[in-house]
Design a protein around this motif. Structure first.
Motif, short mmCIF file in Angstrom:
data_model
loop_
_atom_site.label_atom_id
_atom_site.label_comp_id
_atom_site.label_asym_id
_atom_site.label_seq_id
_atom_site.Cartn_x
_atom_site.Cartn_y
_atom_site.Cartn_z
N SER A 1 -1.42 -5.17 5.86
CA SER A 1 -0.44 -5.52 4.82
C SER A 1 -0.99 -6.61 3.89
O SER A 1 -0.93 -6.49 2.66
N ASP A 2 -1.59 -7.65 4.50
CA ASP A 2 -2.15 -8.75 3.70
C ASP A 2 -3.37 -8.29 2.92
O ASP A 2 -3.61 -8.74 1.78
N GLU A 3 -4.14 -7.41 3.51
CA GLU A 3 -5.34 -6.90 2.84
C GLU A 3 -4.96 -6.14 1.55
O GLU A 3 -5.60 -6.32 0.51
N ILE A 4 -3.90 -5.33 1.63
CA ILE A 4 -3.44 -4.58 0.44
C ILE A 4 -2.90 -5.54 -0.62
O ILE A 4 -3.18 -5.38 -1.81
N ARG A 5 -2.11 -6.54 -0.17
CA ARG A 5 -1.59 -7.52 -1.13
C ARG A 5 -2.74 -8.22 -1.86
O ARG A 5 -2.70 -8.39 -3.09
N GLU B 1 0.61 5.50 -10.01
CA GLU B 1 0.59 6.20 -8.72
C GLU B 1 -0.29 5.50 -7.68
O GLU B 1 0.07 5.41 -6.51
N LYS B 2 -1.46 5.01 -8.10
CA LYS B 2 -2.38 4.35 -7.15
C LYS B 2 -1.75 3.08 -6.59
O LYS B 2 -1.82 2.82 -5.38
N ILE B 3 -1.14 2.28 -7.51
CA ILE B 3 -0.52 1.03 -7.06
C ILE B 3 0.65 1.33 -6.13
O ILE B 3 0.80 0.72 -5.06
N GLU B 4 1.49 2.28 -6.53
CA GLU B 4 2.67 2.59 -5.73
C GLU B 4 2.29 3.22 -4.40
O GLU B 4 2.98 3.03 -3.38
N SER B 5 1.18 3.94 -4.37
CA SER B 5 0.69 4.50 -3.11
C SER B 5 0.26 3.37 -2.17
O SER B 5 0.55 3.41 -0.96
N LEU B 6 -0.43 2.35 -2.73
CA LEU B 6 -0.84 1.20 -1.91
C LEU B 6 0.37 0.41 -1.42
O LEU B 6 0.38 -0.07 -0.27
N ILE B 7 1.38 0.28 -2.28
CA ILE B 7 2.60 -0.45 -1.87
C ILE B 7 3.28 0.30 -0.72
O ILE B 7 3.76 -0.31 0.25
N LYS B 8 3.33 1.63 -0.84
CA LYS B 8 3.93 2.44 0.22
C LYS B 8 3.17 2.25 1.53
O LYS B 8 3.77 2.08 2.62
N GLU B 9 1.82 2.26 1.45
CA GLU B 9 0.99 2.05 2.64
C GLU B 9 1.23 0.66 3.23
O GLU B 9 1.31 0.48 4.45
N ARG B 10 1.38 -0.33 2.35
CA ARG B 10 1.64 -1.71 2.80
C ARG B 10 2.98 -1.80 3.53
O ARG B 10 3.09 -2.45 4.59
N ASN B 11 3.99 -1.16 2.96
CA ASN B 11 5.31 -1.20 3.60
C ASN B 11 5.29 -0.54 4.97
O ASN B 11 5.94 -1.00 5.92
N GLU B 12 4.52 0.55 5.07
CA GLU B 12 4.38 1.23 6.37
C GLU B 12 3.65 0.33 7.37
O GLU B 12 4.02 0.26 8.55
N ALA B 13 2.63 -0.38 6.87
CA ALA B 13 1.88 -1.30 7.74
C ALA B 13 2.79 -2.43 8.23
O ALA B 13 2.74 -2.83 9.41
#
Length: 468
Positions: free
Chosen positions: A443-447, A422-434
């Protein structure tokens, strides 16, 4: 048409079973006084791969591999550990199963133990004495090697060469008991404090060679299809098995003899062995290396070729196995948006092509290197196909089914891994929104944050995938 290299004739021969579509195979197993090292595992993996290929080709395989649980080394280990010989054997048979199960080695149809075959061994020796192929000497029983006319044929040595070697190995005390230096022990007189059994020649225990002859012929019959083992067993073990078995039955013992190459180690490519002290146990290696990687490393080299054990070669195996697993995962991932149209003609033809190349290679004395090359080509095709905009569900299923089937011959299980966090997928969702907001810094910071945790992201037309 399967062709295999027959050590007895020193040439490749077409395999012709005694019974259609049935293989009776005997493989010499371990002496159970310690954990198996990867040199021992090489033989178990090599002939498990051979077995699996015969099964792949539609054969019913009766596979027998023994445990030598009566031996000087076991007796010595018992004294060192202050436990009985039986307890030593039980401990390391259990360990053998644990290690070989981890390496996905199919369990034998039968795993006979010497202690359970004592009456059969004694009767076998009695018949050899009655036929004048053996004689008793002060409680020991020896086989008259020179009386067997083909002695030395398997190892390609003359009787004179063998006699010279035997004279150098045998103690002067034993020479006095023997009629000929070439003669080998079928039954050994018990020493004080050793495990022993009653026999017509007094208390004692069997010699090493007689055990396999008895087990093989009792379970599989007087003549078997294939007898196999390590290269180091050609002489004297297998040579002696032939002599005593054929003297007793009057029939050919085995139609084909197969021997695997050594595992070498170090800069000088020394053979790995317990006697040299340069071995790595499977028990220890499994704590550090994925068993599938060890299995892949060992099974994708043609069984007669030596294998050099090194971290570099293990790493290379890991890389190559990951490529195949990734191709499988790619096809699994695309199933979620695949169309329901039929398998394409090109894909169907490609499947036939890779299947035929695999069989051609394995039919040629189990040429694993060429066979795995066909698997790599299949994996490449799967990657290319999976990256297309439109894919067929039927094609993806058939491609992965073939990949699984071919890899199973090497003892490798390909399974879809379900990644959910859930934590990883939540970060991926935030990255996609960014990304959608063109906030590329975030986006790069999350990656980078995920990368630091060992998480790799892959942006595809079907969405963002992640893996550890």
């Amino acid at each position: 048409m399967i062709q295999l290299y027959n050590t007895l004739t020193n040439k490749k021969e077409e395999f012709k079973p005694l019974t259609p579509n049935t293989l009776n195979m005997y493989v010499c197993g371990p002496t159970v006084y310690n954990y198996i090292h990867i040199g021992n595992a090489r033989s178990a993996i090599a002939f498990d791969t051979v077995r699996r290929y015969f099964e792949f080709r539609g054969f019913k395989v009766n596979y027998v591999s023994n445990f030598t649980d009566v031996d000087d080394k076991i007796i010595r280990a018992g004294h060192e550990m202050n436990i009985s010989t039986r307890q030593v054997a039980d401990k390391f048979i259990k360990a053998f199963y644990e290690d070989t199960d981890a390496l996905n080695i199919e369990r034998a149809t039968h795993n006979p133990r010497v202690v359970d075959m004592m009456d059969d061994i004694i009767n076998f020796v009695k018949i050899l004495i009655e036929k004048n192929y053996a004689y008793e000497a002060q409680g020991d029983v020896y086989y008259r090697a020179r009386k067997f006319k083909n002695y030395g044929e398997l190892s390609g040595q003359s009787v004179d060469e063998l006699e010279q070697g035997a004279s150098e190995r045998v103690s002067s005390t034993e020479l006095q008991r023997k009629e000929d230096p070439l003669d080998f022990a079928l039954w050994k007189k018990a020493k004080t404090g050793e495990i022993s059994w009653d026999s017509p020649w007094g208390k004692g225990r069997p010699g090493w060679h007689i055990e396999c002859s008895v087990m093989a012929t009792k379970i599989l019959g007087s003549t078997i299809d294939i007898h196999a083992g390590g290269q180091d067993l050609e002489f004297p073990h297998h040579e002696n098995e032939i002599a005593q078995s054929e003297a007793k039955t009057g029939q050919k013992f085995a139609n084909y003899w197969m021997h695997n190459g050594f595992v070498t180690i170090g800069e000088k490519d020394e053979k790995m062995s317990k006697s040299l002290g340069n071995f790595v146990t499977v028990h220890d290696l499994l704590k550090k290396v994925d068993p599938q990687v060890i299995r892949f490393f060992m099974s994708t080299t043609q069984y007669r070729r030596p294998i050099q054990y090194s971290q570099t070669n293990l790493d290379e195996a890991q890389t190559n196995l990951t490529k195949i697993q990734t191709a499988f995962e790619n096809a699994c991932y695309r199933l979620k948006d695949a169309d329901d149209f039929e398998i394409e003609t090109k894909t169907s033809e490609k499947l036939k092509e890779y299947h035929a190349a695999f069989i051609k290679a394995m039919d040629d004395d189990f040429n694993a290197q060429n066979a795995i090359a066909a698997v790599y080509e299949l994996a490449k095709y799967i990657n290319v196909y999976s990256s297309q905009r439109k894919v067929s569900k039927s094609s993806l299923i058939e491609l992965n089914s073939e990949l699984k089937k071919l890899m199973s011959v090497f003892g490798i299980k390909l399974e879809k891994t379900v990644s959910h966090d859930e934590k990883i997928e939540s970060l991926i969702k935030e990255r996609n929104e960014a990304r959608s907001k063109k906030d590329f810094a975030r986006s790069d910071e999350i990656r980078d944050q995920l990368k630091a945790q060992g998480i790799t992201l892959e942006d595809t037309p079907q969405g963002t995938r992640w893996k550890k």
